[in-house]
Design a protein around this motif. Structure first.
Motif, PDB file in Angstrom:
ATOM      1  N   PRO A  36       0.830  -1.217   0.000  1.00  0.00           N
ATOM      2  CA  PRO A  36       0.000   0.000   0.000  1.00  0.00           C
ATOM      3  C   PRO A  36       0.858   1.258   0.000  1.00  0.00           C
ATOM      4  N   LYS A  37       0.325   2.312  -0.616  1.00  0.00           N
ATOM      5  CA  LYS A  37       1.056   3.581  -0.722  1.00  0.00           C
ATOM      6  C   LYS A  37       0.684   4.576   0.372  1.00  0.00           C
ATOM      7  N   SER A  38      -0.326   4.266   1.157  1.00  0.00           N
ATOM      8  CA  SER A  38      -0.774   5.194   2.195  1.00  0.00           C
ATOM      9  C   SER A  38      -1.378   4.405   3.343  1.00  0.00           C
ATOM     10  N   ASP A  39      -1.632   5.102   4.451  1.00  0.00           N
ATOM     11  CA  ASP A  39      -2.257   4.449   5.602  1.00  0.00           C
ATOM     12  C   ASP A  39      -3.661   3.958   5.249  1.00  0.00           C
ATOM     13  N   ALA A  40      -4.377   4.753   4.444  1.00  0.00           N
ATOM     14  CA  ALA A  40      -5.732   4.342   4.059  1.00  0.00           C
ATOM     15  C   ALA A  40      -5.694   3.076   3.210  1.00  0.00           C
ATOM     16  N   MET A  41      -4.708   3.008   2.306  1.00  0.00           N
ATOM     17  CA  MET A  41      -4.582   1.819   1.473  1.00  0.00           C
ATOM     18  C   MET A  41      -4.134   0.614   2.298  1.00  0.00           C
ATOM     19  N   MET A  42      -3.363   0.862   3.360  1.00  0.00           N
ATOM     20  CA  MET A  42      -2.973  -0.239   4.247  1.00  0.00           C
ATOM     21  C   MET A  42      -4.193  -0.801   4.962  1.00  0.00           C
ATOM     22  N   LEU A  43      -5.093   0.066   5.382  1.00  0.00           N
ATOM     23  CA  LEU A  43      -6.320  -0.408   6.024  1.00  0.00           C
ATOM     24  C   LEU A  43      -7.137  -1.254   5.050  1.00  0.00           C
ATOM     25  N   GLN A  44      -7.204  -0.793   3.798  1.00  0.00           N
ATOM     26  CA  GLN A  44      -7.942  -1.560   2.790  1.00  0.00           C
ATOM     27  C   GLN A  44      -7.286  -2.908   2.554  1.00  0.00           C
ATOM     28  N   LEU A  45      -5.959  -2.911   2.419  1.00  0.00           N
ATOM     29  CA  LEU A  45      -5.254  -4.173   2.201  1.00  0.00           C
ATOM     30  C   LEU A  45      -5.466  -5.118   3.375  1.00  0.00           C
ATOM     31  N   TRP A  46      -5.434  -4.579   4.577  1.00  0.00           N
ATOM     32  CA  TRP A  46      -5.580  -5.467   5.733  1.00  0.00           C
ATOM     33  C   TRP A  46      -6.967  -6.096   5.776  1.00  0.00           C
TER      34      TRP A  46
END
Length: 315
Positions: A36-46
């Motif tokens: 992920p490129k951002s914290d928001a994308m990390m939440l989505q990936l998780w």
């Protein structure tokens, strides 16, 4: 004769009964994510990782940008998947724009973080169509990288295979020779580039057998969630998009829900035909989305496993 009879029996079953009726779930699956490129994308990936984890994948892999541009994010994502999701995770590693010492340092850091599986790739230069130029002090190709990784630690190594030939290869024969060199250098298996017709993989499998290659080759499955994006991916890697698929997705750009249903139908039938041809391992390019991959796995008979079984596989 037994293999021919089994194939005929399976084909008849696929024609005479509902396509997915009675599948025993005797398949192994794996999933690929990108960092992920951002914290928001990390939440989505998780959320995606947690949705797919109950299917007990053989492994999940995390990609690596050209020239190591996502090195830290890849490392952090893989380490988190291992420590928190308790899934067996593989990290991608490439030769691009790095010395052997730099690549080795990354590999050693992976080993220290508990990573035991690496997807070893030559990699691309970053610009579409740019020719690969090895670093003067780096690994020259994927086979060279595999040998170097094996000298560092007893990694389990996967490499890439191209059912429709890598765009840089001089011929299909040269491409298969290159795959053989990677396997001979110490790779355990290959993961194929995505393709869109089962016969493409079956013909490739026959060519590998004729060349004496018996290592497992996992077909790479790309469920089409965005057709325009898929067309770009295919152009970059030399994968052919059938005319019927172009026509099927035409007019659906502004109808995302309908496009999703069509995508699921196409991908599920595709995997069912691979299954009928004897395929029992599937590697899904998820694009960090869970729904399509989960649905296809369900249709193939894969059901959620208990947490203890997943953790046992990761150990």
């Amino acid at each position: 004769m037994i293999a021919s009879y089994d194939a005929l029996s399976e084909a008849r079953k696929a024609l005479d009964t509902p396509l997915f009726a009675g599948l025993p779930g005797d398949v192994a699956v794996s999933f690929e994510f990108f960092p992920p490129k951002s914290d928001a994308m990390m939440l989505q990936l998780w959320d995606v990782v947690q949705a797919l984890a109950p299917l007990a994948p053989e492994f999940v892999s995390v990609t690596y940008g050209a020239g190591g541009t996502t090195r830290d994010r890849t490392h952090g994502t893989v380490a988190r998947i291992i420590s928190e999701a308790r899934l067996p995770a593989a990290a991608h590693l490439t030769c691009v724009d790095a010395t052997k010492a730099e690549v080795n340092a990354v590999a050693e850091a992976y080993w220290e973080a508990g990573v035991r599986h690496i997807v070893a790739l030559r990699g691309d230069m970053g610009e579409p169509g740019a020719p690969f130029v090895p670093h003067p002090e780096g690994y020259q190709n994927a086979a060279d990288l595999v040998a170097g990784l094996k000298a560092i630690a007893p990694f389990d190594i996967s490499v890439a295979a191209y059912p429709e030939m890598h765009p840089d290869s001089a011929s299909p024969e040269a491409d298969i020779d290159n795959l053989k060199r990677k396997l001979d250098a110490g790779a355990s298996r290959a993961i194929s580039q995505f393709f869109f017709e089962p016969e493409t993989f079956f013909r490739f499998r026959d060519r590998l057998a004729a060349a004496g290659i018996d290592a497992p080759v996992l077909p790479g499955i790309l469920p089409v969630s965005n057709f325009a994006q898929t067309r770009k991916f295919a152009a970059a890697c030399g994968a052919a998009i059938p005319a019927w698929m172009e026509g099927l997705f035409a007019g659906l750009d502004t109808h995302p829900a309908a496009r999703q249903l069509v995508a699921a139908t196409v991908a599920a039938e595709f995997c069912r035909r691979l299954y009928a041809g004897g395929v029992r391992n599937f590697h899904f390019y998820t694009l960090n989305r869970a729904e399509l991959s989960y649905a296809i796995c369900h249709l193939l008979g894969v059901r959620p496993k208990a947490a203890a079984a997943i953790q046992e596989k990761a150990a």
